[in-house]
Design a protein around this motif. Structure first.
Motif, PDB file in Angstrom:
ATOM      1  N   GLY A 125       0.773  -1.391  -0.034  1.00 25.79           N
ATOM      2  CA  GLY A 125       0.101  -0.040   0.038  1.00 25.79           C
ATOM      3  C   GLY A 125       0.737   1.140  -0.051  1.00 25.79           C
ATOM      4  N   ARG A 167       3.145   4.335   4.735  1.00 26.90           N
ATOM      5  CA  ARG A 167       2.264   5.232   5.582  1.00 26.90           C
ATOM      6  C   ARG A 167       2.630   5.030   7.081  1.00 26.90           C
ATOM      7  NH1 ARG A 167      -2.258   2.084   4.520  1.00 26.90           N
ATOM      8  NH2 ARG A 167      -2.711   3.336   2.676  1.00 26.90           N
ATOM      9  N   THR A 213       2.568   5.240  11.258  1.00 28.12           N
ATOM     10  CA  THR A 213       1.712   4.643  12.333  1.00 28.12           C
ATOM     11  C   THR A 213       2.115   5.221  13.633  1.00 28.12           C
ATOM     12  OG1 THR A 213       2.686   2.658  13.023  1.00 28.12           O
ATOM     13  CG2 THR A 213       1.176   2.423  10.904  1.00 28.12           C
ATOM     14  N   PRO A 243     -11.593   1.821  -0.482  1.00 28.69           N
ATOM     15  CA  PRO A 243     -11.054   1.574   1.234  1.00 28.69           C
ATOM     16  C   PRO A 243     -11.897   1.038   2.037  1.00 28.69           C
ATOM     17  CG  PRO A 243     -11.003   3.956   0.019  1.00 28.69           C
ATOM     18  CD  PRO A 243     -11.839   3.195  -0.903  1.00 28.69           C
ATOM     19  N   ALA A 273      -9.931  -1.556   4.270  1.00 29.79           N
ATOM     20  CA  ALA A 273      -9.819  -1.823   5.719  1.00 29.79           C
ATOM     21  C   ALA A 273     -10.433  -3.108   6.347  1.00 29.79           C
ATOM     22  CB  ALA A 273     -10.728  -0.585   6.218  1.00 29.79           C
ATOM     23  N   TYR A 287      -7.602  -4.795   9.090  1.00 30.37           N
ATOM     24  CA  TYR A 287      -7.759  -4.585  10.429  1.00 30.37           C
ATOM     25  C   TYR A 287      -8.786  -5.820  10.798  1.00 30.37           C
ATOM     26  CZ  TYR A 287      -6.063   0.033   8.891  1.00 30.37           C
ATOM     27  OH  TYR A 287      -5.400   0.997   8.379  1.00 30.37           O
ATOM     28  N   PRO A 343     -11.779  -2.606  12.158  1.00 29.28           N
ATOM     29  CA  PRO A 343     -11.906  -1.430  11.155  1.00 29.28           C
ATOM     30  C   PRO A 343     -12.356  -0.134  11.824  1.00 29.28           C
ATOM     31  CG  PRO A 343     -13.106  -2.914  10.117  1.00 29.28           C
ATOM     32  CD  PRO A 343     -12.596  -3.853  11.154  1.00 29.28           C
ATOM     33  N   LEU A 350      -9.308   4.556   6.161  1.00 28.50           N
ATOM     34  CA  LEU A 350      -8.263   4.896   5.122  1.00 28.50           C
ATOM     35  C   LEU A 350      -8.458   6.040   4.116  1.00 28.50           C
ATOM     36  CD1 LEU A 350      -7.505   1.055   4.196  1.00 28.50           C
ATOM     37  CD2 LEU A 350      -6.300   2.652   5.634  1.00 28.50           C
ATOM     38  N   ARG A 399      -2.122   4.499  -7.223  1.00 25.73           N
ATOM     39  CA  ARG A 399      -2.554   3.078  -6.851  1.00 25.73           C
ATOM     40  C   ARG A 399      -2.208   1.989  -7.883  1.00 25.73           C
ATOM     41  NH1 ARG A 399      -8.475   1.567  -4.996  1.00 25.73           N
ATOM     42  NH2 ARG A 399      -8.093  -0.614  -3.988  1.00 25.73           N
ATOM     43  N   ALA A 434      -0.659  -0.646  12.968  1.00 24.68           N
ATOM     44  CA  ALA A 434      -1.339   0.546  13.006  1.00 24.68           C
ATOM     45  C   ALA A 434      -2.757   0.136  13.862  1.00 24.68           C
ATOM     46  CB  ALA A 434      -2.071   0.640  11.599  1.00 24.68           C
ATOM     47  N   GLU A 435      -2.961  -1.197  14.134  1.00 21.02           N
ATOM     48  CA  GLU A 435      -4.069  -1.586  14.940  1.00 21.02           C
ATOM     49  C   GLU A 435      -3.735  -1.549  16.289  1.00 21.02           C
ATOM     50  OE1 GLU A 435      -8.077  -3.970  14.300  1.00 21.02           O
ATOM     51  OE2 GLU A 435      -6.256  -5.144  13.353  1.00 21.02           O
TER      52      GLU A 435
END
Length: 260
Positions: A33, A36, A38, A134, A138, A142, A145, A151, A159, A229-230
């Motif tokens: 992706g 990004r 976090t 998105p 997600a 996740y 989410p 997102l 992309r 991220a999570e």
């Protein structure tokens, strides 16, 4: 903690990176992706000089030159040297975990320790990468989410470039050329999977333990594919402890589950 943007010329590419913190360098290679940040990056930057690269072909510029993952790994090794790094800890996420493994195999003297977050180097046959709008992305990335901000909508051109790069570099689900070299990789390695990963089943982590001679496997409870991220606090705590201790890491070599 504010990350500052920089650029480095390496292997004929202008490579973007984000950097923060001081101390032992920790280089991060992102997933399919793209780059990004976090909250885990910020936590790690409190104790390390964190450098998060944007690999060629996953940003604003197209990359038609890199043919396979060993070539990309060589480019990223050149980028590390371009920043004056002769030794660093290396972390790879998903597709970037495959890149990080190849980099460590080709340039073992560059890598002090290796962290693989939900690595995509060994996959079950038929496993499909996250795709779609998105909301669907997600749901794949996740476990929960609804607990995370949406997102951002991707730039269509960027992309398309990233998907093309990922498809070219992804390789087979089981790559004999890679796997037969892993038993010779003596770099201390930490492999993390979320217990609820919907992209790559966490059971694939056992292959890394079987193939890598100095490997710790940690399953992060109630996390999906995007662990940092999570569950950034749990992720950063385990990773930082591993980077501090290496072979004296407090987690046993048995498969371990990290709970909240």
């Amino acid at each position: 903690m504010a990350f500052r943007e920089g650029w480095i010329e390496a292997d004929g590419f202008q490579i973007r990176y984000l950097e923060a913190g001081e101390g032992t360098p920790l280089v991060h290679l992102h997933g399919a992706g793209g780059l990004r940040l976090t909250p885990a990056h910020e936590l790690q930057a409190q104790r390390h000089r964190v450098i998060a690269f944007e690999m060629p072909g996953f940003g604003a510029e197209e990359n038609r030159r890199t043919r396979d993952m060993p070539e990309l790994a060589a480019t990223m090794a050149a980028a590390m040297r371009g920043l004056g790094l002769d030794r660093a800890d290396l972390m790879g996420t998903s597709l970037g975990g495959r890149t990080a493994l190849w980099l460590a195999l080709q340039e073992p003297q560059l890598v002090t320790a290796l962290v693989l977050e939900a690595p995509a180097a060994i996959r079950p046959e038929g496993a499909a990468p996250p795709a779609g709008p998105p909301e669907e992305m997600a749901r794949r990335l996740y476990a929960h989410p609804e607990r995370l901000p949406p997102l951002p909508p991707p730039d269509p051109a960027q992309r398309a470039r990233a998907l093309g790069m990922a498809a070219r570099l992804r390789g087979p689900a089981r790559d004999p050329a890679l796997e037969r070299r892993l038993p010779a990789l003596t770099t201390p390695t930490l492999v993390l999977f979320g217990t609820l990963d919907a992209v790559i089943p966490p059971r694939m982590g056992r292959h890394y333990k079987e193939l890598l001679p100095d490997c710790h496997l940690v399953l992060v409870y109630d996390a999906g594919h995007a662990i940092a991220a999570e569950r950034p606090e749990a992720f950063a705590e385990v990773v930082l402890d591993f980077l501090d201790r290496h072979d004296a890491f407090v987690i046993s070599r048995a498969e371990t589950v990290i709970h909240p």
